[in-house]
Design a protein around this motif. Structure first.
Motif, mmCIF file in Angstrom:
data_model
loop_
_atom_site.group_PDB
_atom_site.id
_atom_site.type_symbol
_atom_site.label_atom_id
_atom_site.label_comp_id
_atom_site.label_asym_id
_atom_site.label_seq_id
_atom_site.Cartn_x
_atom_site.Cartn_y
_atom_site.Cartn_z
ATOM 1 N N ALA A 66 -0.232 -2.386 -15.019
ATOM 2 C CA ALA A 66 -1.596 -2.716 -15.444
ATOM 3 C C ALA A 66 -1.737 -4.224 -15.650
ATOM 4 O O ALA A 66 -2.758 -4.819 -15.277
ATOM 5 N N ALA A 67 -0.704 -4.856 -16.233
ATOM 6 C CA ALA A 67 -0.751 -6.311 -16.432
ATOM 7 C C ALA A 67 -0.761 -7.039 -15.093
ATOM 8 O O ALA A 67 -1.512 -8.013 -14.909
ATOM 9 N N LEU A 68 0.045 -6.574 -14.137
ATOM 10 C CA LEU A 68 0.064 -7.205 -12.812
ATOM 11 C C LEU A 68 -1.283 -7.079 -12.121
ATOM 12 O O LEU A 68 -1.768 -8.030 -11.500
ATOM 13 N N ARG A 69 -1.884 -5.910 -12.207
ATOM 14 C CA ARG A 69 -3.182 -5.710 -11.554
ATOM 15 C C ARG A 69 -4.258 -6.599 -12.167
ATOM 16 O O ARG A 69 -5.102 -7.157 -11.467
ATOM 17 N N GLU A 70 -4.197 -6.781 -13.488
ATOM 18 C CA GLU A 70 -5.199 -7.620 -14.158
ATOM 19 C C GLU A 70 -4.984 -9.100 -13.831
ATOM 20 O O GLU A 70 -5.945 -9.833 -13.573
ATOM 21 N N GLN A 71 -3.735 -9.532 -13.816
ATOM 22 C CA GLN A 71 -3.426 -10.948 -13.629
ATOM 23 C C GLN A 71 -3.448 -11.369 -12.162
ATOM 24 O O GLN A 71 -3.709 -12.533 -11.848
ATOM 25 N N HIS A 72 -3.177 -10.417 -11.259
ATOM 26 C CA HIS A 72 -3.064 -10.744 -9.834
ATOM 27 C C HIS A 72 -3.801 -9.690 -9.002
ATOM 28 O O HIS A 72 -3.181 -8.833 -8.363
ATOM 29 N N PRO A 73 -5.113 -9.719 -9.012
ATOM 30 C CA PRO A 73 -5.898 -8.665 -8.341
ATOM 31 C C PRO A 73 -5.686 -8.612 -6.833
ATOM 32 O O PRO A 73 -5.992 -7.582 -6.212
ATOM 33 N N ALA A 74 -5.165 -9.659 -6.216
ATOM 34 C CA ALA A 74 -4.925 -9.641 -4.766
ATOM 35 C C ALA A 74 -3.588 -8.992 -4.406
ATOM 36 O O ALA A 74 -3.271 -8.845 -3.221
ATOM 37 N N LEU A 75 -2.814 -8.589 -5.417
ATOM 38 C CA LEU A 75 -1.513 -7.961 -5.180
ATOM 39 C C LEU A 75 -1.684 -6.446 -5.141
ATOM 40 O O LEU A 75 -2.184 -5.845 -6.090
ATOM 41 N N ARG A 76 -1.268 -5.816 -4.040
ATOM 42 C CA ARG A 76 -1.335 -4.357 -3.904
ATOM 43 C C ARG A 76 -0.019 -3.765 -4.396
ATOM 44 O O ARG A 76 1.061 -4.126 -3.913
ATOM 45 N N LEU A 77 -0.100 -2.837 -5.338
ATOM 46 C CA LEU A 77 1.088 -2.250 -5.951
ATOM 47 C C LEU A 77 1.276 -0.819 -5.472
ATOM 48 O O LEU A 77 0.321 -0.035 -5.428
ATOM 49 N N ARG A 78 2.499 -0.471 -5.120
ATOM 50 C CA ARG A 78 2.858 0.888 -4.707
ATOM 51 C C ARG A 78 4.116 1.268 -5.476
ATOM 52 O O ARG A 78 5.154 0.624 -5.333
ATOM 53 N N SER A 79 4.046 2.302 -6.309
ATOM 54 C CA SER A 79 5.198 2.660 -7.140
ATOM 55 C C SER A 79 5.562 4.129 -6.951
ATOM 56 O O SER A 79 4.739 4.954 -6.546
ATOM 57 N N CYS A 80 6.828 4.445 -7.259
ATOM 58 C CA CYS A 80 7.292 5.833 -7.199
ATOM 59 C C CYS A 80 8.474 5.993 -8.148
ATOM 60 O O CYS A 80 9.078 5.007 -8.586
ATOM 61 N N GLU A 81 8.779 7.252 -8.478
ATOM 62 C CA GLU A 81 9.946 7.580 -9.288
ATOM 63 C C GLU A 81 11.139 7.852 -8.385
ATOM 64 O O GLU A 81 11.043 8.656 -7.462
ATOM 65 N N LEU A 82 12.255 7.186 -8.645
ATOM 66 C CA LEU A 82 13.504 7.430 -7.919
ATOM 67 C C LEU A 82 14.667 7.244 -8.885
ATOM 68 O O LEU A 82 14.622 6.369 -9.763
ATOM 69 N N GLU A 83 15.701 8.034 -8.715
ATOM 70 C CA GLU A 83 16.926 7.830 -9.484
ATOM 71 C C GLU A 83 17.548 6.488 -9.099
ATOM 72 O O GLU A 83 17.282 5.958 -8.011
ATOM 73 N N PRO A 84 18.356 5.893 -9.988
ATOM 74 C CA PRO A 84 18.882 4.548 -9.732
ATOM 75 C C PRO A 84 19.549 4.362 -8.378
ATOM 76 O O PRO A 84 19.289 3.379 -7.679
ATOM 77 N N GLU A 85 20.413 5.317 -7.976
ATOM 78 C CA GLU A 85 21.106 5.160 -6.698
ATOM 79 C C GLU A 85 20.127 5.146 -5.538
ATOM 80 O O GLU A 85 20.277 4.372 -4.581
ATOM 81 N N GLN A 86 19.097 5.994 -5.615
ATOM 82 C CA GLN A 86 18.089 6.043 -4.553
ATOM 83 C C GLN A 86 17.260 4.757 -4.523
ATOM 84 O O GLN A 86 16.910 4.263 -3.449
ATOM 85 N N GLY A 87 16.935 4.241 -5.707
ATOM 86 C CA GLY A 87 16.168 3.003 -5.767
ATOM 87 C C GLY A 87 16.936 1.835 -5.175
ATOM 88 O O GLY A 87 16.384 1.039 -4.405
ATOM 89 N N ILE A 88 18.225 1.740 -5.508
ATOM 90 C CA ILE A 88 19.058 0.658 -4.962
ATOM 91 C C ILE A 88 19.147 0.782 -3.451
ATOM 92 O O ILE A 88 19.018 -0.209 -2.719
ATOM 93 N N ALA A 89 19.358 2.011 -2.959
ATOM 94 C CA ALA A 89 19.430 2.223 -1.508
ATOM 95 C C ALA A 89 18.124 1.826 -0.834
ATOM 96 O O ALA A 89 18.119 1.244 0.257
ATOM 97 N N GLY A 90 16.992 2.116 -1.479
ATOM 98 C CA GLY A 90 15.695 1.749 -0.917
ATOM 99 C C GLY A 90 15.503 0.251 -0.815
ATOM 100 O O GLY A 90 14.934 -0.255 0.156
ATOM 101 N N VAL A 91 15.991 -0.490 -1.814
ATOM 102 C CA VAL A 91 15.899 -1.953 -1.774
ATOM 103 C C VAL A 91 16.802 -2.500 -0.674
ATOM 104 O O VAL A 91 16.407 -3.391 0.088
ATOM 105 N N VAL A 92 18.017 -1.966 -0.566
ATOM 106 C CA VAL A 92 18.945 -2.423 0.473
ATOM 107 C C VAL A 92 18.356 -2.192 1.860
ATOM 108 O O VAL A 92 18.437 -3.051 2.742
ATOM 109 N N ARG A 93 17.732 -1.017 2.059
ATOM 110 C CA ARG A 93 17.154 -0.698 3.370
ATOM 111 C C ARG A 93 15.894 -1.495 3.662
ATOM 112 O O ARG A 93 15.475 -1.591 4.808
ATOM 113 N N GLY A 94 15.261 -2.015 2.630
ATOM 114 C CA GLY A 94 13.993 -2.703 2.819
ATOM 115 C C GLY A 94 12.784 -1.808 2.640
ATOM 116 O O GLY A 94 11.655 -2.244 2.849
ATOM 117 N N ASP A 95 13.000 -0.550 2.219
ATOM 118 C CA ASP A 95 11.879 0.350 1.951
ATOM 119 C C ASP A 95 11.155 -0.035 0.669
ATOM 120 O O ASP A 95 9.977 0.290 0.491
#
Length: 300
Positions: A112-141
């Motif tokens: 909510a703070a990011l959306r208010e401070q930076h309205p031109a930034l599009r945010l996409r979020s999801c729930e992932l367990e830590p190992e899955q999140g790290i793998a997603g960052v490594v892959r570039g997803d």
């Protein structure tokens, strides 16, 4: 000239190990993956894929080009990061993940703070367990992942990732109000040798931590129930079905009928955010880390 999108498809196939995995990671169809790779083969004049049972594998030429593709895409990411830094604007799309209690306890405030401070930034979020999140960052997803480890069980990070601390999250034991230890000022995990535990899913990092920690104290854990979300675990505790570990992050409100008691040996989760080193200068990354840290400071 090699086509960048086709190189990205080859890189995704190399990272995911299958056409379907590459398609999921790139958010395109499997037929689109196949078409991109067929075009890439025609461009380079060599076979990049070979059949392997029902799937495919990279040929020697495919592996060689995939290695170059990874370096090329990293350089492109770095160039984009430098351009964003030079422009100094928080714009574009930012893809984030967090494990469930961090998604509950940090994302509402931070996003909510990011959306208010930076309205031109599009945010996409999801729930992932830590190992899955790290793998997603490594892959570039993903651009960022909020992950955790425990005071006595650190999580190894792959090369090429950067991290920043968000908060140290204290954990207590949650038990029914009628439990024999409910009125104690503090407890030890060894005192729960005869209790049924409500824990996370088999193989999840937090579950493995709990099993490791209990066994290190000479306790063979009795696991009665499993639930991914802490509030589900607390609801099962309220029903008198066992005890669970209750970190502060995402804990409130604690349901009626449940008491949380501190552990004699203070137990903490280290919550931090990770991203790729080649994206380190992106203003959007820096803005998100700042917002997540502010959200972490508000936990209590």
């Amino acid at each position: 000239m090699l086509n960048l999108e086709r190189l990205r498809t080859l890189d995704a196939l190399a990272r995911h190990g299958s056409v379907s995995g590459a398609a999921e990671g790139l958010h395109i169809t499997t037929s689109a993956v196949s078409q991109q790779l067929s075009k890439l083969e025609r461009e380079v004049g060599q076979q990049l894929l070979a059949k392997n049972g029902r799937g495919v594998r990279l040929t020697d030429a495919g592996r060689l080009l995939a290695e170059h593709a990874g370096r090329i895409l990293s350089q492109v990411e770095l160039a984009q990061s430098d351009l964003e830094a030079q422009r100094g604007q928080v714009v574009g799309e930012l893809r984030l993940s967090a494990f469930p209690t961090a998604a509950r306890g940090l994302f509402p405030h931070a996003l909510a703070a990011l959306r208010e401070q930076h309205p031109a930034l599009r945010l996409r979020s999801c729930e992932l367990e830590p190992e899955q999140g790290i793998a997603g960052v490594v892959r570039g997803d993903l651009d960022l992942a909020v992950v955790l480890d425990w005071y006595n069980k650190p999580m190894a990070l792959p090369d090429g990732l950067v991290k920043a601390s968000i908060l140290d999250d204290p954990a207590e034991v949650a038990m029914p109000v009628g439990h024999r230890l409910a009125e104690r000022a503090e407890v030890d995990l060894a005192e729960f040798a005869d209790d049924e535990w409500i824990t996370w899913g088999e193989g999840e990092f937090c579950h493995e931590w709990l099993m490791f920690t209990l066994r290190s104290k000479g306790v063979e854990p009795i696991v009665g129930h499993r639930a991914a979300e802490n509030h589900t675990q607390l609801a099962l505790v309220a029903a008198g079905l066992g005890v669970c570990i209750a970190p502060l992050l995402g804990r409130h409100p604690v349901p009626a009928g449940v008491v949380t008691v501190p552990l004699r040996q203070r137990v903490r989760r280290h919550v931090y955010v990770v991203w790729r080193a080649d994206a380190d200068r992106r203003p959007s990354i820096r803005a998100a880390v700042k917002a997540l840290r502010a959200a972490g400071e508000s936990v209590g």
